[in-house]
Scaffold this motif. Sequence first.
Motif, mmCIF file in Angstrom:
data_model
loop_
_atom_site.group_PDB
_atom_site.id
_atom_site.type_symbol
_atom_site.label_atom_id
_atom_site.label_comp_id
_atom_site.label_asym_id
_atom_site.label_seq_id
_atom_site.Cartn_x
_atom_site.Cartn_y
_atom_site.Cartn_z
ATOM 1 N N THR A 185 0.841 -1.197 0.000
ATOM 2 C CA THR A 185 0.000 0.000 0.000
ATOM 3 C C THR A 185 0.874 1.244 0.000
ATOM 4 O O THR A 185 2.023 1.211 0.476
ATOM 5 C CB THR A 185 -0.911 0.032 1.244
ATOM 6 N N ASP A 186 0.322 2.339 -0.542
ATOM 7 C CA ASP A 186 0.998 3.645 -0.521
ATOM 8 C C ASP A 186 2.424 3.543 -1.062
ATOM 9 O O ASP A 186 3.398 3.881 -0.384
ATOM 10 C CB ASP A 186 1.021 4.207 0.903
ATOM 11 N N ALA A 203 0.961 5.147 -6.134
ATOM 12 C CA ALA A 203 -0.167 4.220 -6.228
ATOM 13 C C ALA A 203 -0.645 3.858 -4.834
ATOM 14 O O ALA A 203 0.173 3.657 -3.923
ATOM 15 C CB ALA A 203 0.216 2.968 -6.991
ATOM 16 N N ASN A 204 -1.960 3.787 -4.674
ATOM 17 C CA ASN A 204 -2.524 3.425 -3.371
ATOM 18 C C ASN A 204 -2.329 1.944 -3.065
ATOM 19 O O ASN A 204 -1.972 1.561 -1.949
ATOM 20 C CB ASN A 204 -4.008 3.770 -3.318
ATOM 21 N N ASP A 205 -2.584 1.109 -4.062
ATOM 22 C CA ASP A 205 -2.455 -0.338 -3.881
ATOM 23 C C ASP A 205 -1.656 -0.919 -5.037
ATOM 24 O O ASP A 205 -1.848 -0.545 -6.195
ATOM 25 C CB ASP A 205 -3.831 -1.012 -3.838
ATOM 26 N N SER A 206 -0.755 -1.856 -4.694
ATOM 27 C CA SER A 206 0.071 -2.505 -5.712
ATOM 28 C C SER A 206 0.211 -3.979 -5.385
ATOM 29 O O SER A 206 0.150 -4.387 -4.215
ATOM 30 C CB SER A 206 1.458 -1.857 -5.787
ATOM 31 N N ASP A 224 -4.877 2.555 -9.732
ATOM 32 C CA ASP A 224 -5.147 3.984 -9.528
ATOM 33 C C ASP A 224 -3.835 4.754 -9.353
ATOM 34 O O ASP A 224 -3.597 5.412 -8.325
ATOM 35 C CB ASP A 224 -6.050 4.205 -8.312
#
Length: 384
Positions: A185-186, A203-206, A224
């Motif tokens: 995350t983040d 990116a918020n989620d990877s 996103d």
Amino acid sequence: MKLLPFQLLFGTKSLHNFVLIRYLVKELFLYFLITFLFFFVIFFVNEILVLAETILKQRVGVGTVTKLILYALPSIIAQSAPFATLVGFLMCLGRLVSDNEILILRASGLEYAIIMVPVVILGGVISLGSFFVNDYLLPVGTMKFNRLKKEIIHTNPAVELESNSIKRTNDSTLVLGEVDKNNVTDLVVFDTDEQGQQRIIVANDSYVAKSNLSGILMEFNMNDATVLFFDRSQKWNIDALFADSVSLNVFTSAFVDSSNKVAPREMTSYDLHNVLKKMEQDENTNKRVLNNYKVEYNKKFSLPLGSVFFAILAMPLSLVFGKRAGQTIGAIIGLLISLLYWTMMITGQIFSQKIGLPAFWTMWTPNFVIGICGFILYIMLLKK
């Protein structure tokens, strides 16, 4: 009275000295083993915690982790031996002082040199054993440890990622939020694109996936994502790209040294000596790299021989401070000196590698300080 063959050959006094030395060696070795196990457990637990932080949480197989621990054992043994010599000898001799055994020996006309003989002899034997571990087993263990860790990283790239950390690679910087298995995350990535322009990817989620492409270690599939491009020639121009998903490939060379070059820690002292001679003859050799090799070479000898210097210090120090509660005081003083010695060794290594201070002095100064202190205390002891 019938004399034994040893008495006929060396005399009664020599036989008494031999029995005394054998008794002291036995007692010293017993205390050394106890304190060695103590330090071994400390360093072993530290190694387990390091592996737990980086590897165990990624659900790496128990067999693989066991091999990593096994390959790390030579390093643990090499670090434990010198400190166990100091603390063990201080506790043993402190007990002899508090039990008035040293006083009885002195009252019998024996000199301090008789007590120093088994201390130095056993310290030398421990140094030889420690040198073998440090010079032969440590390079082999380090080589196999690094090789197995590379295999783990190739199989499970997420091993290299830690929660709430900054990961610097050869060509980019990763700022990581929470890492849960293969989910991150983040995520913020600072790097350059194919045209050499600086960019920031957020990116918020990877999701971290293993890549099947040659030379690619891992692939970040970002959801996103926002990408900012910075033009070096026109710094006020910023291009922004918004995408539902972005894929970013991370090369193997960013995390893993893919060359076949052997690191100095993976060499024996003989191999390091030969490499150093070639590096010194080469005018193009980087001075900092050369000094790093010299640090490892001097460390091959300074750390194992620390047992001898610690033995020289332990004898007079225990006689000075061991009159009351000898074992307890010996353990406390020994631990404090061990901490100081370890701090000096690590600080010297850092200054050598970062600033370029002479490797010989940074690696041997802790031993010289211990040896000089032991010599001064011994002289003071003789004058009493």
